[in-house]
Design an enzyme around this catalytic site. Structure first.
Site, PDB file in Angstrom:
ATOM      1  N   LYS A 169       0.835  -1.186   0.000  1.00 57.82           N
ATOM      2  CA  LYS A 169       0.000   0.000   0.000  1.00 57.82           C
ATOM      3  C   LYS A 169       0.880   1.250   0.000  1.00 57.82           C
ATOM      4  O   LYS A 169       1.917   1.296   0.686  1.00 57.82           O
ATOM      5  CB  LYS A 169      -0.914   0.009   1.228  1.00 57.82           C
ATOM      6  CG  LYS A 169      -1.878  -1.168   1.283  1.00 57.82           C
ATOM      7  CD  LYS A 169      -2.916  -1.117   0.179  1.00 57.82           C
ATOM      8  CE  LYS A 169      -3.924  -2.241   0.310  1.00 57.82           C
ATOM      9  NZ  LYS A 169      -4.994  -2.165  -0.706  1.00 57.82           N
ATOM     10  N   ASP A 273     -13.832  -7.462 -10.045  1.00 60.51           N
ATOM     11  CA  ASP A 273     -14.209  -8.162  -8.815  1.00 60.51           C
ATOM     12  C   ASP A 273     -15.560  -8.827  -9.053  1.00 60.51           C
ATOM     13  O   ASP A 273     -16.543  -8.158  -9.378  1.00 60.51           O
ATOM     14  CB  ASP A 273     -14.293  -7.140  -7.674  1.00 60.51           C
ATOM     15  CG  ASP A 273     -14.665  -7.735  -6.330  1.00 60.51           C
ATOM     16  OD1 ASP A 273     -15.609  -8.554  -6.273  1.00 60.51           O
ATOM     17  OD2 ASP A 273     -14.034  -7.367  -5.318  1.00 60.51           O
ATOM     18  N   HIS A 300      -9.610  -8.545  -8.046  1.00 58.46           N
ATOM     19  CA  HIS A 300      -9.485  -8.019  -6.691  1.00 58.46           C
ATOM     20  C   HIS A 300     -10.107  -8.974  -5.688  1.00 58.46           C
ATOM     21  O   HIS A 300     -11.260  -9.375  -5.825  1.00 58.46           O
ATOM     22  CB  HIS A 300     -10.190  -6.657  -6.627  1.00 58.46           C
ATOM     23  CG  HIS A 300     -10.439  -6.157  -5.233  1.00 58.46           C
ATOM     24  ND1 HIS A 300     -11.699  -6.140  -4.651  1.00 58.46           N
ATOM     25  CD2 HIS A 300      -9.586  -5.656  -4.303  1.00 58.46           C
ATOM     26  CE1 HIS A 300     -11.611  -5.652  -3.434  1.00 58.46           C
ATOM     27  NE2 HIS A 300     -10.351  -5.340  -3.196  1.00 58.46           N
TER      28      HIS A 300
END
Length: 363
Positions: A169, A273, A300
């Site tokens: 991140k 997703d 994802h």
């Protein structure tokens, strides 16, 4: 002879996160998991699910119970495209949107479970059957609150396990903080391992461009969600200004939104997703759209379901490792030599622990 649906039920389960998870804009505190169970007249039962990361689960459940599930009883479960379309248009006042897409996904994955069970085939084969194993990358060791030495330790552990990549991140207050962390991991793992970064929509276009220029020195595999997901123009401009592929998709909720991104050149990696796009039916359409534009799919989250879908299509590149269902399943994702292995049993291949699910039901 048809196979009518004779029972359609939905319920909600709360799952606490397995580890502390933080990014530049939020903390992932719990997974609200919405289940749909469909039973057909020939004795089969299909189970599907979708999720939120802490809010809105009860709203998805209400949409299912009040509007969508009653339309399914008496319909032929084999007609997956027809049922998806009927439910979508019946709720058109709330589409395109997250709540409706999540509800559709819970139904659609249950229908695909039934389809696979009836055909006596695993999902990865019935959805395309390209291969059974897909490379794995780790996100669990890259959260924003972790110290640099913890990031390095996690990346080295993934490397020793034979995994091809790790995701970290980004979005620290100053670019030098991000760079210090990224360079430490790159120095530790060497040039051969993929390093991805994820900003979770936290940046403006000027700041993302500035940081991308700095990140290029670390040789990144992709820069994920640098800008708000609805900023197609910003992502296009950013893609044109950097050599790092821009990854988008986890926060897009329709096939048409992906079309706009890939046609404009704003997506270098497609991260569709299955829950947020509305199920397996539209997921496959996005994957084939990406293939038509010569783009790779790296979905994802939801590794337990995405392993089969990523294996099904020729442009599936990676499965993201974030365990979240272990509290309510009897088996775990099969990992061999750094690859996630798609289950070879009929259906979705998720071994639900019904007692554990019942213990965590909300309401």
């Amino acid at each position: 002879m048809g196979t009518p649906i004779v029972r359609a039920e939905a319920w909600l389960v709360d799952l606490e996160v397995e580890t502390v998870r933080t990014d530049a804009v939020q903390a992932f505190l719990k997974q609200e998991t919405i289940f749909v169970e469909l039973a057909t007249a020939d004795g089969l039962t299909g189970v599907g699910y979708s999720y939120t990361i802490g809010t809105g689960g009860s709203s998805v459940l209400a949409l299912l119970r009040d509007h969508l599930l009653p339309r399914l009883v008496g319909t032929d479960a084999r007609n997956v495209e027809a049922l998806w379309s009927d439910l979508f248009w019946s709720a058109h006042a709330t589409t395109v949107g997250a709540i409706t897409s999540l509800a559709l996904a819970a139904v659609d994955t249950a229908l695909w479970d039934l389809r696979c069970l009836r055909a006596d085939e695993p999902l990865w084969r019935l959805a395309g059957g390209y291969r059974q194993q897909v490379p794995l990358y780790d996100t669990e060791g890259g959260w924003l609150h972790l110290a640099t030495d913890e990031l390095v330790a996690g990346a080295l552990a993934s490397q020793r396990a034979g995994w091809s990549g790790v995701k970290l991140k980004v979005g620290k207050p100053h670019v030098h903080e991000d760079l210090e962390r990224l360079r430490a991991v790159r120095d530790a793992v060497g040039p051969a391992m993929d390093i991805m970064v994820d900003a979770n929509q936290s940046m403006t276009y000027p700041e993302a461009r500035r940081r991308a220029a700095a990140y290029e020195t670390v040789d990144l595999t992709w820069f994920e969600e640098p800008l708000p997901a609805d900023d197609v123009t910003g992502h296009v401009r950013l893609s044109e200004s950097t050599s790092i592929p821009i990854a988008v998709g986890e926060s897009l909720y329709s096939v048409s939104q992906f079309r706009e991104y890939v046609a404009a050149g704003g997506a270098g990696i497609v991260q569709v997703d299955v829950a947020r796009i509305g199920g397996i039916t539209p997921w496959l359409k996005v994957a084939h759209l990406a293939e038509a534009f010569n783009l790779e799919v790296c979905p994802h989250f939801l590794m337990e379901l995405h392993v089969s879908l990523t294996a099904a299509v020729p442009n599936g590149r990676y499965v993201e490792h974030i365990p979240q269902l272990r509290a309510i399943t009897s088996t775990e994702l099969d990992i061999v030599d750094g690859h996630a292995v798609a289950p070879d049993v009929p259906g979705l291949g998720i071994d639900w622990n019904q007692d554990a699910i019942d213990d965590r039901r909300v309401g």
